[in-house]
Design an enzyme around this catalytic site. Structure first.
Site, PDB file in Angstrom:
ATOM      1  CE  LYS A   1       6.332 -31.495 -29.326  1.00  0.00           C
ATOM      2  NZ  LYS A   1       4.934 -31.080 -29.246  1.00  0.00           N
ATOM      3  CG  ASN A   2       5.532 -29.667 -25.759  1.00  0.00           C
ATOM      4  OD1 ASN A   2       5.402 -29.506 -26.976  1.00  0.00           O
ATOM      5  ND2 ASN A   2       5.161 -30.772 -25.144  1.00  0.00           N
TER       6      ASN A   2
ATOM      7  CB  CYS B   1      -1.079 -35.742 -30.832  1.00  0.00           C
ATOM      8  SG  CYS B   1       0.648 -35.641 -31.239  1.00  0.00           S
TER       9      CYS B   1
ATOM     10  NE  ARG C   1      -4.848 -32.182 -27.375  1.00  0.00           N
ATOM     11  CZ  ARG C   1      -3.582 -32.224 -27.811  1.00  0.00           C
ATOM     12  NH1 ARG C   1      -3.293 -32.928 -28.877  1.00  0.00           N
ATOM     13  NH2 ARG C   1      -2.633 -31.532 -27.216  1.00  0.00           N
TER      14      ARG C   1
ATOM     15  CG  ASP D   1       3.618 -35.189 -23.522  1.00  0.00           C
ATOM     16  OD1 ASP D   1       4.025 -34.019 -23.574  1.00  0.00           O
ATOM     17  OD2 ASP D   1       2.448 -35.507 -23.781  1.00  0.00           O
TER      18      ASP D   1
ATOM     19  NE  ARG E   1       2.934 -32.646 -34.711  1.00  0.00           N
ATOM     20  CZ  ARG E   1       1.707 -32.420 -34.295  1.00  0.00           C
ATOM     21  NH1 ARG E   1       0.743 -33.236 -34.601  1.00  0.00           N
ATOM     22  NH2 ARG E   1       1.433 -31.365 -33.553  1.00  0.00           N
TER      23      ARG E   1
HETATM   24  C1  EPZ Z   1       0.415 -29.673 -23.892  1.00  0.00           C
HETATM   25  O1  EPZ Z   1      -0.807 -29.894 -24.570  1.00  0.00           O
HETATM   26  C2  EPZ Z   1       1.478 -30.357 -24.726  1.00  0.00           C
HETATM   27  N1  EPZ Z   1       1.514 -29.774 -26.051  1.00  0.00           N
HETATM   28  C3  EPZ Z   1       1.171 -31.850 -24.830  1.00  0.00           C
HETATM   29  O2  EPZ Z   1       2.288 -32.428 -25.473  1.00  0.00           O
HETATM   30  C4  EPZ Z   1       1.071 -32.460 -23.438  1.00  0.00           C
HETATM   31  O3  EPZ Z   1       0.670 -33.793 -23.566  1.00  0.00           O
HETATM   32  C5  EPZ Z   1       0.035 -31.678 -22.613  1.00  0.00           C
HETATM   33  O4  EPZ Z   1       0.394 -30.278 -22.588  1.00  0.00           O
HETATM   34  C6  EPZ Z   1      -0.036 -32.168 -21.179  1.00  0.00           C
HETATM   35  O5  EPZ Z   1       1.218 -32.041 -20.571  1.00  0.00           O
HETATM   36  C7  EPZ Z   1       2.212 -28.628 -26.222  1.00  0.00           C
HETATM   37  O6  EPZ Z   1       2.786 -28.088 -25.292  1.00  0.00           O
HETATM   38  C8  EPZ Z   1       2.247 -28.085 -27.622  1.00  0.00           C
HETATM   39  P1  EPZ Z   1      -3.423 -29.450 -21.615  1.00  0.00           P
HETATM   40  P2  EPZ Z   1      -2.129 -29.074 -24.100  1.00  0.00           P
HETATM   41  O7  EPZ Z   1      -4.186 -28.235 -21.971  1.00  0.00           O
HETATM   42  O8  EPZ Z   1      -1.723 -27.724 -23.631  1.00  0.00           O
HETATM   43  C9  EPZ Z   1      -7.923 -30.785 -21.084  1.00  0.00           C
HETATM   44  C10 EPZ Z   1       3.400 -33.772 -26.964  1.00  0.00           C
HETATM   45  O9  EPZ Z   1       3.383 -35.003 -27.021  1.00  0.00           O
HETATM   46  N2  EPZ Z   1      -8.288 -29.431 -21.504  1.00  0.00           N
HETATM   47  O10 EPZ Z   1      -2.470 -29.412 -20.461  1.00  0.00           O
HETATM   48  O11 EPZ Z   1      -3.124 -29.191 -25.174  1.00  0.00           O
HETATM   49  C11 EPZ Z   1      -7.226 -31.585 -22.167  1.00  0.00           C
HETATM   50  O12 EPZ Z   1      -8.164 -32.188 -23.042  1.00  0.00           O
HETATM   51  C12 EPZ Z   1       2.116 -33.026 -26.773  1.00  0.00           C
HETATM   52  O13 EPZ Z   1       4.416 -33.056 -26.989  1.00  0.00           O
HETATM   53  C13 EPZ Z   1      -9.644 -29.085 -21.507  1.00  0.00           C
HETATM   54  O14 EPZ Z   1     -10.510 -29.902 -21.199  1.00  0.00           O
HETATM   55  O15 EPZ Z   1      -2.604 -29.954 -22.868  1.00  0.00           O
HETATM   56  C14 EPZ Z   1      -6.474 -32.589 -21.341  1.00  0.00           C
HETATM   57  O16 EPZ Z   1      -7.351 -33.611 -20.931  1.00  0.00           O
HETATM   58  C15 EPZ Z   1       0.936 -33.925 -26.888  1.00  0.00           C
HETATM   59  N3  EPZ Z   1      -9.989 -27.830 -21.884  1.00  0.00           N
HETATM   60  C16 EPZ Z   1      -6.046 -31.802 -20.107  1.00  0.00           C
HETATM   61  O17 EPZ Z   1      -6.933 -30.678 -20.043  1.00  0.00           O
HETATM   62  C17 EPZ Z   1      -9.054 -26.895 -22.253  1.00  0.00           C
HETATM   63  O18 EPZ Z   1      -9.434 -25.748 -22.569  1.00  0.00           O
HETATM   64  C18 EPZ Z   1      -4.622 -31.278 -20.175  1.00  0.00           C
HETATM   65  O19 EPZ Z   1      -4.459 -30.656 -21.427  1.00  0.00           O
HETATM   66  C19 EPZ Z   1      -7.686 -27.266 -22.249  1.00  0.00           C
HETATM   67  C20 EPZ Z   1      -7.329 -28.538 -21.860  1.00  0.00           C
END
Ligand code: EPZ
Length: 418
Positions: A22-23, A117, A122, A305, A396
């Protein structure tokens, strides 16, 4: 909302096919908006986030639909920069990729804050940092984001303040057509990031992932392609967790061991027997697993995840164990639900300490995608009939989870709400 009923307590024996990730599929679908040509994407999972993303692209004037069981055709030749489906955009995190593609193709983007989620904030400031470094101006007001690149975007050296899958992907999408070389430092290296880069390079981009940084040599245009998405690593690990809890043997056809070797090493120490070849992973378990302690971290370490599903495993594990969540502090919605089943779980800040518990069936509520999967893992291991509500979260990200667990011998079925 539909429910899932699980009759737990029996061992699992069977085989099933692992679907596309999915991702990976989501960023690739949005990246097609950069291409004024036809793209055929294979191994796309039929999950609601994908369906909703295709709807968003159609609303923008693209052809975007399934033309086969798991094959999507997208032609964004005549797309305008305006997004019609704001409500859909705010339901998903992946729609944040619209920012990178819209400023790249149209020089501006106007959209609601992306959703995702509900496990806490986020934020997207790292995404906006990448765009600003390339010369765009970004503003957020009343939940709406406006990004403008009055001048053409300019190549830059960008250092992200934290490792973020989304910000890495979005900065690549924003820079792929920008003259010159953009270097992005402190990047994510999940397989789905690599999958997107491979897709863009197959379309004529010049991107090199160098581990902690990515170099993007801008190109004038991208051409259409036929591309196959990687198998879903979290789907593979989720079904392995089911076998760990129940005992038995499963053949996961299409699973990619190299993407999940870190977790498979931990599973091996817990007593699961894992073998793999180019086409499949075979996992065996006596059901009497040992505990472990894990800390979630960016790839290639333990994936956030898998946190809830792994916590469910620890409820059945000798000696129990701990999960420390370093990525999403709000990811503990599953704890109260597992406690309804008799789980001994103590929450300490961003960790849970779990003891082996006498787990029994219960009526449970999924609170997010992976928490929902965790409830299914636990229900399969607990004697009796459990009900999992709020199945909308689960579908989802898991295509046909009921059918696939049934393939493995699990007694599970959908209960349609009248
Ligand atoms: C992606 O989310 C995935 N979603 C998530 O999968 C997954 O949990 C996550 O990566 C981590 O591997 C999709 O790919 C659609 P991040 P993403 O930006 O990109 C912080 C699932 O279950 N952060 O890597 O949103 C954030 O809050 C979903 O399939 C900031 O602070 O995750 C987190 O603490 C859930 N500022 C950390 O970084 C930002 O601008 C990592 O988030 C961006 C992120």
């Amino acid at each position: 909302m539909d429910k899932i009923s699980v009759e737990g307590g029996s061992r699992l024996y069977g085989r099933t096919v692992i679907g596309g990730m999915k991702n990976s599929a989501l960023p690739v679908i949005y990246a097609c908006l950069l291409i004024k040509d036809e793209c055929i994407i294979e191994n796309v999972p039929r999950v609601s986030d994908v369906e909703n993303s295709l709807q968003i692209l159609r609303g923008m004037g693209a052809y975007a639909d399934f033309v086969g069981e798991h094959t999507v055709r997208i032609d964004a030749s005549s797309v305008g920069g305006e997004i019609k489906d704001f409500p859909l955009v705010s339901k998903m995190r992946a729609s944040s990729y619209l920012m990178g593609v819209l400023i790249s193709r149209f020089g501006e983007a106007y959209l609601p804050m992306p959703g995702g989620c509900n496990f806490g904030a986020r934020p997207i400031e790292q995404h906006l940092k990448g765009f600003s470094c390339l010369g765009a101006t970004c503003s957020e007001e009343n939940g709406l984001i406006t990004i403008k690149a009055k001048e053409k975007l300019k190549s830059a050296k960008i250092t992200l303040d934290k490792i973020s899958v989304g910000a890495t992907i979005n900065t690549v999408l924003a820079s792929v057509l920008v003259d010159g070389e953009t270097v992005i430092e402190n990047v994510a290296r999940e397989p789905h990031v690599i999958d997107l880069i491979n897709f863009l390079n197959a379309c004529g981009a010049k991107i090199v992932h160098l581990g902690s940084k990515i170099a993007v040599e801008g190109v004038k245009k991208l051409h259409g392609i036929k591309y196959r998405i990687y198998p879903d690593m979290i789907e593979s690990l989720t079904y392995m967790a089911c076998v760990g809890v129940c005992g038995g043997e499963a053949e996961l056809i299409g699973a990619e061991f190299s993407h999940i070797s870190y977790v498979c090493d931990i599973f091996g120490k817990m007593g699961l027997e894992i073998k793999s070849d180019r086409e499949r992973i075979i996992v065996k378990s006596r059901g009497n697993i040992n505990g472990a302690d894990v800390i979630t971290a960016p790839y290639p370490l333990f994936p956030t995840d898998l946190h809830p599903q792994f916590a469910a495993m620890l409820c059945f594990a000798n000696g129990g164990g701990t999960v420390t969540e370093e990525i999403f502090p709000g990811r503990f919605g599953y704890v109260a639900e597992l406690q309804k089943m008799g789980a001994h779980i103590v929450r300490e800040k961003n960790s849970v300490i779990i003891s082996k518990s006498e787990m029994h069936a219960a009526e449970l509520d999924a609170t997010d995608l992976r928490a929902g999967a965790a409830l299914i893992v636990a229900s399969l291991g607990a004697d009796g009939r459990s009900i999992v509500n709020n199945v909308g979260y689960i579908v989802r990200g898991y295509e046909n989870i009921v059918g696939k667990i049934s393939d493995l011998g699990g007694k599970i079925k959908f209960i349609k709400e009248i």
